[in-house]
Write an enzyme that holds these catalytic residues in place. Structure first.
Site, mmCIF file in Angstrom:
data_model
loop_
_atom_site.group_PDB
_atom_site.id
_atom_site.type_symbol
_atom_site.label_atom_id
_atom_site.label_comp_id
_atom_site.label_asym_id
_atom_site.label_seq_id
_atom_site.Cartn_x
_atom_site.Cartn_y
_atom_site.Cartn_z
ATOM 1 C CD GLN A 11 -12.717 -7.616 28.118
ATOM 2 O OE1 GLN A 11 -12.634 -7.475 26.893
ATOM 3 N NE2 GLN A 11 -12.743 -6.578 28.920
ATOM 4 C CE LYS A 67 -13.440 -4.880 24.340
ATOM 5 N NZ LYS A 67 -12.444 -5.387 25.291
ATOM 6 C CG ASP A 92 -6.338 -5.536 24.067
ATOM 7 O OD1 ASP A 92 -7.045 -4.521 23.949
ATOM 8 O OD2 ASP A 92 -6.714 -6.574 24.643
HETATM 9 N N1 GUN Z 1 -10.248 -4.939 30.348
HETATM 10 C C1 GUN Z 1 -10.413 -3.600 30.575
HETATM 11 N N2 GUN Z 1 -9.924 -2.881 29.547
HETATM 12 C C2 GUN Z 1 -9.437 -3.784 28.648
HETATM 13 C C3 GUN Z 1 -8.815 -3.642 27.370
HETATM 14 O O1 GUN Z 1 -8.591 -2.552 26.848
HETATM 15 N N3 GUN Z 1 -8.476 -4.803 26.758
HETATM 16 C C4 GUN Z 1 -8.692 -6.014 27.332
HETATM 17 N N4 GUN Z 1 -8.303 -7.089 26.661
HETATM 18 N N5 GUN Z 1 -9.262 -6.181 28.503
HETATM 19 C C5 GUN Z 1 -9.639 -5.059 29.154
#
Ligand code: GUN
Length: 283
Positions: free
Chosen positions: A96, A52, A119
């Site tokens: 995350q 990211k 998100d």
């Molecule tokens: N862990 C697995 N997929 C995601 C996601 O789309 N966003 C976040 N914040 N954590 C994750």
């Protein structure tokens, strides 16, 4: 044989568009910013967070990775989120998942300011998606919608079957397909005679986390098959929730794993960070 929907290529094209928009914003003195918070040392999460951060750099978005130790308390994490909520450099905040078990995930996600919630996990944002008036679209389902659009696949009036009902993928996916005027069915582990439902799908989206679970005999001839799964096989290879070999014999379009939905998820996070920046500069 099915036509492959190349997620990597569509992601590259979309990221190029985003990079241009960022460059344009910078001429106005605006740099969109994303904070990614990771707690603990889950190796898969560390890879996602690194990707990211790198993707932000490539399109010119400012990003900060905030790595907190495993033993961080919920209070300490909430204090960090509070600080980021008030920061003018940071437009988007992503925590995350999964979090260490001593931290309540819901408390944390609910603490993110809804206009920084890239998100789209905050109840305000899930509610806005539900009523068809979203600020942010959840990254993976939004990525699937872009893949369908860019492949010239019209959802309107189609039988759409979503296998999986998670808050991150299945449920919001169903809402986005519904908003695009699909006729949507959501299946899950308790669905009776799953194959009889999936065989009716013009568009089949699979997000259940079971390797190679959907086989060719469960797919209607010519259907669009979108595989959101990401599973590690015993031999170490990455595979989806769809058995690609048999499914691609029946489907009209299919996404591979890797190189399908995966690259689109981060792309939509970048898009949401631009959206957040626009929300903050409108005020
Ligand atoms: N862990 C697995 N997929 C995601 C996601 O789309 N966003 C976040 N914040 N954590 C994750």
């Amino acid at each position: 044989m099915a036509q492959i929907i190349d997620g990597k290529l569509i992601a590259q094209q979309t990221r190029a568009e985003i990079a241009e928009e960022v460059a344009q914003l910078k001429t106005q003195g605006i740099t969109p910013g994303l904070a990614v918070v990771i707690v603990g040392e889950n190796p898969a999460s560390q890879v996602y967070v690194r990707n990211k951060h790198k993707a932000c750099g490539e399109v010119g978005i400012y990003s900060e990775v905030i790595a907190m130790p495993e033993q961080t308390t919920e209070e300490e994490l909430l204090a960090k989120i509070d600080e980021l909520n008030g920061s003018t450099e940071i437009d988007g905040i992503l925590v995350q998942l999964p979090l260490p078990t001593h931290i309540n995930e819901e408390h944390v996600l609910n603490a993110i300011k809804p206009d920084k919630d890239v998100d789209a996990f905050h109840p305000i944002n899930t509610g806005k998606i539900m009523i068809g008036n979203p600020d942010f679209l959840p990254c993976t389902p939004a990525g699937v919608m872009v893949m369908l659009q860019k492949s010239g696949i019209d959802v309107c009036g189609k039988n759409c079957v979503v296998v999986g009902r998670s808050n991150i993928v299945g449920k919001p996916m169903a809402m986005l397909l519904l908003a695009a005027n699909g006729t949507v069915t959501v299946c899950h582990s308790r669905t009776k005679d799953l194959a009889s439902v999936t065989r009716e799908a013009d568009i089949l989206v699979v997000a259940i986390g079971r390797a190679d679970f959907i086989t060719g005999d469960m797919i209607k001839e010519g259907a669009v098959v979108i595989d959101v799964g990401m599973n590690r096989r015993e031999d170490g290879k990455l595979t989806g929730d769809v058995d690609f070999a048999s499914a691609s014999e029946r489907a009209g379009y299919i996404t591979p794993v890797p190189g399908g939905v995966g690259p689109m998820t981060i792309t939509m996070l970048l898009r949401n960070t631009l959206t957040a920046s626009a929300l903050h500069h409108k005020r």
